[in-house]
Write a protein that holds these residues in place. Structure first.
Motif, PDB file in Angstrom:
ATOM      1  N   GLY A  88      13.633 -60.411  22.402  1.00 21.60           N
ATOM      2  CA  GLY A  88      12.845 -59.437  23.158  1.00 21.60           C
ATOM      3  C   GLY A  88      12.359 -59.968  24.490  1.00 21.60           C
ATOM      4  N   GLN A  89      12.996 -61.029  24.980  1.00 18.44           N
ATOM      5  CA  GLN A  89      12.606 -61.633  26.252  1.00 18.44           C
ATOM      6  C   GLN A  89      13.564 -61.150  27.332  1.00 18.44           C
ATOM      7  OE1 GLN A  89      12.758 -65.788  25.211  1.00 18.44           O
ATOM      8  NE2 GLN A  89      10.773 -65.744  24.191  1.00 18.44           N
ATOM      9  N   VAL A  90      13.006 -60.515  28.353  1.00 16.42           N
ATOM     10  CA  VAL A  90      13.826 -59.815  29.344  1.00 16.42           C
ATOM     11  C   VAL A  90      13.376 -60.176  30.748  1.00 16.42           C
ATOM     12  CG1 VAL A  90      14.306 -57.902  27.779  1.00 16.42           C
ATOM     13  CG2 VAL A  90      12.283 -57.790  29.246  1.00 16.42           C
ATOM     14  N   SER A  91      14.140 -59.716  31.719  1.00 18.40           N
ATOM     15  CA  SER A  91      13.761 -59.934  33.113  1.00 18.40           C
ATOM     16  C   SER A  91      12.521 -59.122  33.460  1.00 18.40           C
ATOM     17  CB  SER A  91      14.916 -59.526  34.040  1.00 18.40           C
ATOM     18  OG  SER A  91      15.088 -58.115  34.040  1.00 18.40           O
ATOM     19  N   GLY A  92      11.833 -59.541  34.502  1.00 15.50           N
ATOM     20  CA  GLY A  92      10.668 -58.798  34.962  1.00 15.50           C
ATOM     21  C   GLY A  92      11.015 -57.380  35.350  1.00 15.50           C
ATOM     22  N   GLU A  93      12.217 -57.175  35.893  1.00 12.43           N
ATOM     23  CA  GLU A  93      12.638 -55.841  36.323  1.00 12.43           C
ATOM     24  C   GLU A  93      12.859 -54.927  35.111  1.00 12.43           C
ATOM     25  OE1 GLU A  93      13.354 -58.812  39.414  1.00 12.43           O
ATOM     26  OE2 GLU A  93      13.963 -58.714  37.314  1.00 12.43           O
ATOM     27  N   PHE A  94      13.499 -55.458  34.071  1.00 13.47           N
ATOM     28  CA  PHE A  94      13.730 -54.694  32.842  1.00 13.47           C
ATOM     29  C   PHE A  94      12.394 -54.357  32.175  1.00 13.47           C
ATOM     30  CE2 PHE A  94      14.896 -54.021  28.427  1.00 13.47           C
ATOM     31  CZ  PHE A  94      16.173 -53.482  28.449  1.00 13.47           C
TER      32      PHE A  94
END
Length: 334
Positions: free
Chosen positions: A279-285
């Motif tokens: 569940g770790q994603v880019s800041g944009e996502f």
């Protein structure tokens, strides 16, 4: 000493270092009152402990790597906005990135407080040695340490949050285009048409068949050009979306995707898929997801995500839409 500073353009790198040492022509940051960061030149007798560290905001997704024992690493890729390192751990290879403030905010990144046009990163060839651990990251003439931390797993209201219907429509319209059927959507590097993997993924979604969607992953892993192939980005967006939106089989789907990725795609892409499964994603996502639950402005978040990379942002958004459909169809009475 040489200075990491936002010097005026058009000056060769060697000349910038000379003027910085002489103090004759300060860069824009110095003129604006922002203190320049000084990094000593590397030399055989100058160890990492004696170097000044450049501060960064580090992802908690790579906290174990940074805080753990010092391990040898090598440069995977060096570009003006990012340096990616691959690190050998007892669990296998992992990847950590040093990113400028205007690069995509990846969940494996240490984000500097300078943009790429300030040239804060060293230029090093792929395969060059580096070190990660003991609270620092050392590559070439650059030492980076975590001045603060950020969490790449977005905070959502509940384990299975309700999404704003209008927000979902807004995301779909931005991704597919107004009045364009989803079946016409295509991504560079991915085969289109009724027999292509995207069509197979749409069919799995229509049937609410997660196993069929996972089988489609065998056709998408590693598909497409670049360090993060478009097929992988679709799967990363789908995996992270299922996890963060609370699909009951999200863990199984993520484990299946990360298992398939071993030996079939790039090191960077494999690492990002592992982060997606957590569940770790880019800041944009993350900004788009927060906008979909009413926490923040959605329209600029969608624009920022779709503008990420050449195909990555659109592929991630497609994966998120896929996850939304799967969660919706799973929850709907049949």
């Amino acid at each position: 000493m040489h200075t990491i500073d936002e010097s005026t353009g058009g000056t060769p790198a060697g000349a910038q270092q000379t003027t910085a040492r002489r103090g004759a022509h300060p860069g824009r940051a110095a003129r604006a009152g922002v203190p320049a960061m000084h990094v000593p030149r590397s030399s055989p007798e100058n160890g990492a402990g004696r170097r000044a560290s450049v501060p960064a905001q580090a992802s908690t997704g790579v906290a174990e790597l940074l805080r753990g024992p010092v391990r040898p690493a090598r440069v995977l890729l060096s570009v003006p906005a990012a340096v990616y390192l691959t690190v050998q751990t007892p669990q296998g290879a992992d990847v950590v990135g040093v990113l400028t403030s205007d690069a995509a905010r990846l969940p494996l990144g240490c984000i500097l407080f300078r943009p790429a046009n300030g040239r804060p990163l060293v230029s090093v060839p792929s395969g060059a040695p580096a070190r990660v651990g003991g609270g620092r990251l050392v590559v070439g003439d650059l030492t980076v340490s975590a001045a603060s931390w950020w969490d790449p797993r977005p905070k959502l209201p509940t384990a299975r949050p309700a999404l704003l219907p209008e927000g979902v429509r807004q995301l779909r319209a931005a991704l597919y285009g107004e009045g364009v059927p989803h079946s016409a959507f295509s991504l560079p590097g991915l085969p289109g048409g009724p027999s292509g993997p995207l069509a197979a993924l749409r069919g799995a979604v229509r049937r609410a068949d997660l196993d069929a969607a996972l089988r489609t992953a065998t056709r998408l892993i590693g598909l497409g050009p670049g360090l993060t192939p478009a097929g992988d980005d679709v799967l990363a967006g789908t995996t992270a979306g299922l996890v963060l939106l609370g699909h009951p089989a999200a863990e199984r789907f993520g484990a299946g995707v990360t298992s398939l990725a071993a030996g079939r795609t790039t090191e960077l892409s494999r690492a990002l898929l592992k982060h997606a499964a957590a569940g770790q994603v880019s800041g944009e996502f993350a900004a788009v997801l927060r906008g979909l639950v009413g926490d923040g402005a959605l329209a600029p978040a969608i624009r920022a995500l779709l503008a990420t990379g050449s195909t990555s942002g659109r592929a991630l958004a497609l994966g998120l839409c896929t996850a939304i459909d799967l969660v919706d169809r799973t929850a709907r009475p049949r």
